[in-house]
Design a protein around this motif. Structure first.
Motif, PDB file in Angstrom:
ATOM      1  N   ASP A 103     -50.562 -30.908  -4.627  1.00 17.39           N
ATOM      2  CA  ASP A 103     -50.368 -32.112  -5.408  1.00 17.39           C
ATOM      3  C   ASP A 103     -50.586 -33.208  -4.358  1.00 17.39           C
ATOM      4  O   ASP A 103     -50.050 -33.007  -3.250  1.00 17.39           O
ATOM      5  N   ILE A 104     -50.981 -34.321  -4.742  1.00 19.07           N
ATOM      6  CA  ILE A 104     -50.960 -35.530  -4.012  1.00 19.07           C
ATOM      7  C   ILE A 104     -50.207 -36.421  -4.805  1.00 19.07           C
ATOM      8  O   ILE A 104     -50.032 -36.787  -5.662  1.00 19.07           O
ATOM      9  N   SER A 105     -49.397 -37.201  -3.762  1.00 20.75           N
ATOM     10  CA  SER A 105     -48.885 -38.382  -4.065  1.00 20.75           C
ATOM     11  C   SER A 105     -49.123 -39.739  -3.434  1.00 20.75           C
ATOM     12  O   SER A 105     -49.586 -39.889  -2.157  1.00 20.75           O
ATOM     13  N   ILE A 106     -49.400 -40.814  -4.012  1.00 23.23           N
ATOM     14  CA  ILE A 106     -49.656 -42.150  -3.650  1.00 23.23           C
ATOM     15  C   ILE A 106     -48.407 -43.046  -3.284  1.00 23.23           C
ATOM     16  O   ILE A 106     -47.948 -43.079  -4.444  1.00 23.23           O
ATOM     17  N   ALA A 107     -48.118 -43.381  -2.102  1.00 17.90           N
ATOM     18  CA  ALA A 107     -47.011 -43.962  -1.956  1.00 17.90           C
ATOM     19  C   ALA A 107     -47.125 -45.539  -1.577  1.00 17.90           C
ATOM     20  O   ALA A 107     -45.945 -46.250  -0.977  1.00 17.90           O
ATOM     21  N   GLY A 108     -48.292 -46.008  -1.692  1.00 19.40           N
ATOM     22  CA  GLY A 108     -48.316 -47.523  -1.598  1.00 19.40           C
ATOM     23  C   GLY A 108     -49.043 -47.948  -0.354  1.00 19.40           C
ATOM     24  O   GLY A 108     -49.343 -47.009   0.378  1.00 19.40           O
ATOM     25  N   GLY A 109     -49.141 -49.020  -0.060  1.00 18.38           N
ATOM     26  CA  GLY A 109     -48.785 -50.256  -0.581  1.00 18.38           C
ATOM     27  C   GLY A 109     -50.184 -50.785  -1.716  1.00 18.38           C
ATOM     28  O   GLY A 109     -50.738 -49.850  -2.173  1.00 18.38           O
ATOM     29  N   SER A 110     -49.904 -52.000  -1.854  1.00 21.19           N
ATOM     30  CA  SER A 110     -50.772 -52.470  -3.012  1.00 21.19           C
ATOM     31  C   SER A 110     -52.123 -52.256  -2.799  1.00 21.19           C
ATOM     32  O   SER A 110     -52.977 -51.734  -4.013  1.00 21.19           O
ATOM     33  N   ILE A 111     -52.929 -52.301  -1.721  1.00 19.85           N
ATOM     34  CA  ILE A 111     -54.455 -51.965  -1.354  1.00 19.85           C
ATOM     35  C   ILE A 111     -54.499 -50.409  -1.765  1.00 19.85           C
ATOM     36  O   ILE A 111     -55.449 -50.053  -2.554  1.00 19.85           O
ATOM     37  N   VAL A 112     -53.633 -49.435  -1.395  1.00 20.38           N
ATOM     38  CA  VAL A 112     -53.612 -48.120  -1.636  1.00 20.38           C
ATOM     39  C   VAL A 112     -53.697 -47.855  -2.955  1.00 20.38           C
ATOM     40  O   VAL A 112     -54.385 -46.896  -3.541  1.00 20.38           O
ATOM     41  N   TYR A 113     -52.682 -48.452  -3.790  1.00 18.48           N
ATOM     42  CA  TYR A 113     -52.743 -48.094  -5.303  1.00 18.48           C
ATOM     43  C   TYR A 113     -53.739 -48.901  -5.976  1.00 18.48           C
ATOM     44  O   TYR A 113     -54.185 -47.693  -6.849  1.00 18.48           O
ATOM     45  N   LYS A 114     -54.412 -49.602  -5.753  1.00 16.98           N
ATOM     46  CA  LYS A 114     -55.611 -50.082  -6.151  1.00 16.98           C
ATOM     47  C   LYS A 114     -56.782 -49.347  -5.929  1.00 16.98           C
ATOM     48  O   LYS A 114     -57.521 -48.909  -6.872  1.00 16.98           O
TER      49      LYS A 114
END
Length: 165
Positions: free
Chosen positions: A96-107
């Motif tokens: 599994d993958i987790s996305i931990a930020g920040g705003s540019i990566v979340y988008k």
């Protein structure tokens, strides 16, 4: 199918950070972040990596940066230079993958997210980093858990969990 889970905390105005750090004291939310990202390939932007400053235990850190010369001081940290490179790495992984930020990566990862874990803090801070609003028509709320303000937490908050429809 690989789970791509995005995990973050935000205030009432979608602020997620200030001056390169978390702008509130919420120990249970930090524990939630740890639990949700444990044993995952954890992808983050370089500013988030710099705010953490080290690989977190039982996760593989992947740092996204467009700076062609940037390298972390830790050999076990992976670096990707683009979303396409990150997606290619995800295809090779069997976890599994987790996305931990920040705003540019979340988008960048929102179109690929299968799960969201969002801590909504009942307050407004003077933030300088914000997460984009979520198109909730693409997700189903699966749980919502309220937590009161107490001596250990600056604010009351609600943890909302979503699955892509």
């Amino acid at each position: 199918m690989t789970t791509i889970k995005m995990v973050w905390a935000q205030d009432k105005q979608n602020a997620i950070g200030k001056n390169g750090s978390i702008p509130w004291h919420m120990p249970d939310d930090l524990k939630l972040f740890r639990d949700e990202t444990m044993n995952t390939l954890m992808i983050m932007g370089r500013p988030t990596w710099l705010s953490i400053g080290r690989p977190l235990p039982n996760r593989t850190s992947v740092v996204m940066t467009t700076d062609p010369s940037w390298q972390p001081n830790y050999y076990e940290v992976k670096v990707v230079r683009s979303l396409d490179e990150a997606l290619a790495l995800i295809k090779k992984e069997s976890r599994d993958i987790s996305i931990a930020g920040g705003s540019i990566v979340y988008k960048a990862f929102m179109p690929y997210a299968t799960d969201l874990v969002v801590t909504k803090i009942d307050g407004i801070i003077d933030g300088d980093t914000f997460v984009a609003p979520i198109d909730l028509s693409q997700f189903k709320l699966t749980s919502s858990e309220a937590h009161p303000k107490d001596n250990n937490h600056d604010y009351a908050y609600v943890v909302e969990r979503y699955k892509r429809k």
